[in-house]
Design an enzyme around this catalytic site. Structure first.
Site, mmCIF file in Angstrom:
data_model
loop_
_atom_site.group_PDB
_atom_site.id
_atom_site.type_symbol
_atom_site.label_atom_id
_atom_site.label_comp_id
_atom_site.label_asym_id
_atom_site.label_seq_id
_atom_site.Cartn_x
_atom_site.Cartn_y
_atom_site.Cartn_z
ATOM 1 N N HIS A 1 83.657 82.477 2.300
ATOM 2 C CA HIS A 1 83.311 81.408 3.245
ATOM 3 C C HIS A 1 82.021 81.771 3.973
ATOM 4 O O HIS A 1 82.057 82.335 5.075
ATOM 5 C CB HIS A 1 84.443 81.206 4.257
ATOM 6 C CG HIS A 1 85.667 80.586 3.690
ATOM 7 N ND1 HIS A 1 85.928 79.234 3.755
ATOM 8 C CD2 HIS A 1 86.715 81.133 3.015
ATOM 9 C CE1 HIS A 1 87.080 78.969 3.168
ATOM 10 N NE2 HIS A 1 87.582 80.107 2.711
ATOM 11 N N GLU B 1 80.065 80.015 5.631
ATOM 12 C CA GLU B 1 79.844 79.277 6.879
ATOM 13 C C GLU B 1 80.184 80.090 8.114
ATOM 14 O O GLU B 1 79.646 79.850 9.203
ATOM 15 C CB GLU B 1 80.664 77.974 6.880
ATOM 16 C CG GLU B 1 82.168 78.122 6.937
ATOM 17 C CD GLU B 1 82.834 78.220 5.569
ATOM 18 O OE1 GLU B 1 84.030 77.903 5.466
ATOM 19 O OE2 GLU B 1 82.149 78.623 4.607
ATOM 20 N N CYS C 1 85.210 78.532 -1.810
ATOM 21 C CA CYS C 1 86.614 78.916 -1.985
ATOM 22 C C CYS C 1 87.282 78.003 -3.013
ATOM 23 O O CYS C 1 87.015 78.123 -4.197
ATOM 24 C CB CYS C 1 87.331 78.909 -0.636
ATOM 25 S SG CYS C 1 88.901 79.812 -0.651
#
Length: 615
Positions: free
Chosen positions: A573, A575, A437
């Site tokens: 993102h 994750e 990001c």
């Protein structure tokens, strides 16, 4: 017999299960004594066990705060904001649920006081209550119960079927004034769904005091007393302690807390959280739950959890000896929960590459020029130039010692120049780098400044008068409202061939994503790479290999591996979709490169692809 219907809740036909469907089973978890006991990990571990037995599971988190969601809350205040597929900004515990249960939850799986009151007030304004006086009981409590029943039947896994079991975590601590209305709703709820379909688990702390190491039960006794005072009696008590609960402690808690000694379980400190499901399994929790709930699909079968892969992973993590060191460069390093999903994704990838991960926490502002005045953090005195210089030198020494670098997302101008300096150091010195990001945006800004020679290039988020706006505000985003107005949720990224590098060699991103042409990842941002600079960036050697479906919004930037071993930035993102047994591809790539295994991994993937083609 006359049936009282004065306060009967309104049925929601759109989400009500079929009349012949077995009843939903609810496991409701509360916490006592203190916060931070690990209710999220415990409930996730119970869910993992049930899932490994073949049951379909879903989870709901109740947060008693007045915020509608976690989107506007500071990471220092509440930890990370976990983004869901539908764009919901939720409590980080939903991330624990998704990782352990391998499900995809929705924004409605996170209930807050703000959402409940907002829904009731909107109903009142529409006239849904037919002129009645709207009260906390029954209208707020009914709304909570309706919400739970409606959301519990939403399919959350790849089967597309409703769950067998819904796990509900009540945030905060029993006795908090904020959570009282939810406990009252759950008191009513156990009779609505039938006591045989609701199982209450209370998690409490058993501290060890004194030189003799005596386990003290009084905090648990008082916590259960508080819970029973609102009409709830736990069916099971799970005790957190540094060491395994002694048999005498279990019997004492059972005696004073109105539960069977077999239903007092120990969740003591372990080397990693993946041991918790194994610990609960060994104490017979599956049988205890089935004895009370009687899971319909398994009434005549013994529930045996299949945890072979999970157990192998949990014990393998303990056995890793070779270390790989990753620097996490951010602005919220004072609270590690601010980057919880990033940490988990790094650990998932480290397990896959058979390495013990060591994370070095670096405050990005400490990498900036120490002569520039840095604002004092809350509660801390401003540092002198000499103190900042000493901190600056030490921080750079640490950064230069690591095997790889990750720069995660964030908001605000503090530490931005430090992130740009980090990207420059990694690019010029061949250090594996992953920017997420904002980390990706700063990678692009640094490239524009250093390689394209665009002095003063910046993001308009931090410099509205920059001569070279490299990152711009997305035109469709609301500039006046903060909550829920970003580009949020799962979006497709189209992977494209690189324009720079050896001919015929696919992008690194494509290889990490197993040669897929389209991937879905979650987003949370207001700014994007300026489409007008894309051509210049690619002419300058930076590959923009991932774009949205319009091909105008940049999603992935990377350098060819002929230029740099691993230099990648992603706007999304990754994750949030990483799983313990299925690490996120960008994180896996970073750890492979940092541990010197990326070339061998790519070669092995090519070999697998050739074998598949031959077959």
């Amino acid at each position: 017999a006359r049936i009282c219907t004065a306060h009967a809740p309104m049925a929601d036909a759109a989400t009500s299960p079929p009349s012949n469907a077995p009843p939903m089973k609810y496991i409701i978890v509360t916490g006592g004594t203190v916060s931070g006991l690990g209710k999220g990990i415990t409930i996730s571990s119970i869910g993992r066990l049930l899932k490994s037995c073949g049951l379909r599971t879903t989870s709901i988190k109740i947060d008693p705060y007045l915020n509608v969601d976690a989107g506007t809350m500071s990471p220092f205040e509440h930890g990370e904001v976990f983004v869901l597929d539908d764009g919901g900004e939720s409590d980080l515990d939903l991330g624990n649920y998704e990782r352990f249960l391998d499900v995809s939850l929705s924004r409605d799986h996170n209930i807050t006081t703000g959402k409940i009151y907002k829904a009731v007030i909107e109903r009142e304004r529409r006239g849904d209550y037919l002129g009645k006086t709207v009260q906390v009981v029954p209208h707020i409590t009914n709304e909570i119960q309706n919400w739970i029943e409606r959301v519990s039947v939403i399919p959350v896994d790849s089967t597309g079927k409703r769950a067998d079991v819904c796990l509900i975590e009540v945030g905060g601590t029993v006795g908090d004034i904020e959570s009282m209305i939810f406990l009252e709703a759950l008191r009513q709820f156990q009779f609505r769904v039938g006591r045989e379909n609701a199982f209450f688990v209370h998690i409490s702390l058993v501290p060890v005091l004194g030189s003799v190491g005596e386990q003290k039960t009084k905090p648990t006794q008082h916590g259960v007393k508080e819970l029973r005072s609102v009409g709830l009696s736990p069916d099971m008590i799970i005790c957190r302690s540094t060491e395994r609960l002694e048999q005498s402690t279990c019997h004492k808690i059972a005696l004073f807390c109105h539960v069977s000694p077999t239903n007092v379980l120990s969740v003591h400190d372990v080397s990693n959280v993946y041991h918790v499901p194994l610990m609960l399994r060994d104490q017979g929790i599956i049988g205890l739950l089935n004895d009370h709930l009687g899971f319909p699909r398994f009434q005549h079968k013994e529930l045996t959890p299949d945890l072979e892969k999970w157990s192998t992973m949990a014990h393998a993590i303990d056995a890793f000896e070779v270390e790989v060191t990753i620097a996490l460069v951010g602005k919220y390093t004072g609270l590690q929960d601010s980057y919880l999903s990033v940490i988990k994704a790094l650990k998932h990838a480290a397990c896959e590459v058979n390495r013990k991960i060591v994370i070095k926490w670096i405050e990005s502002s400490d990498l900036e020029d120490p002569a520039s005045a840095a604002p004092a953090e809350d509660g801390k005195a401003a540092q002198s130039v000499e103190e900042r210089k000493a901190k600056h030198d030490e921080t750079w020494r640490i950064l230069r010692s690591v095997d790889g670098i990750i720069v995660p997302g964030g908001f605000g101008s503090r530490g931005v120049e430090g992130k740009i300096a980090t990207a420059k150091y990694a690019r010029e010195n061949g250090v594996p780098y992953l920017g997420i990001c904002l980390g990706m945006q700063m990678l692009v800004v640094e490239y524009a400044r250093s390689v394209l020679g665009r002095a003063g290039a910046h993001s308009v988020e931090f410099d509205e008068s920059t001569p070279h706006p490299t990152v711009i505000f997305m035109p469709e985003i609301d500039k006046t409202t903060m909550g829920g107005t970003m580009r949020l949720g799962a979006r497709d990224t189209i992977l494209q061939p690189p324009k720079n590098g050896p001919a015929g060699v696919p992008s690194l991103s494509s290889q990490l994503y197993q040669n897929k042409t389209r991937v879905s990842e979650r987003h949370r941002h207001r700014y994007e790479v300026n489409p007008e600079v894309v051509a210049a960036l690619e002419e300058g050697g930076l590959n923009l290999v991932g774009r949205d479906e319009t091909a105008t919004r940049m999603e992935i930037a990377e350098l060819p591996r002929s230029v740099h071993p691993f230099y990648m930035g992603v706007q999304y993102h990754p994750e949030f979709k990483s799983r313990p047994l299925e690490p996120s591809p960008p994180f896996l790539g970073l750890l492979l490169s940092a541990s010197g295994q990326l070339d061998a991994w790519i070669a092995s993937q090519g070999s697998k692809k050739r074998k598949t083609v031959e077959q």
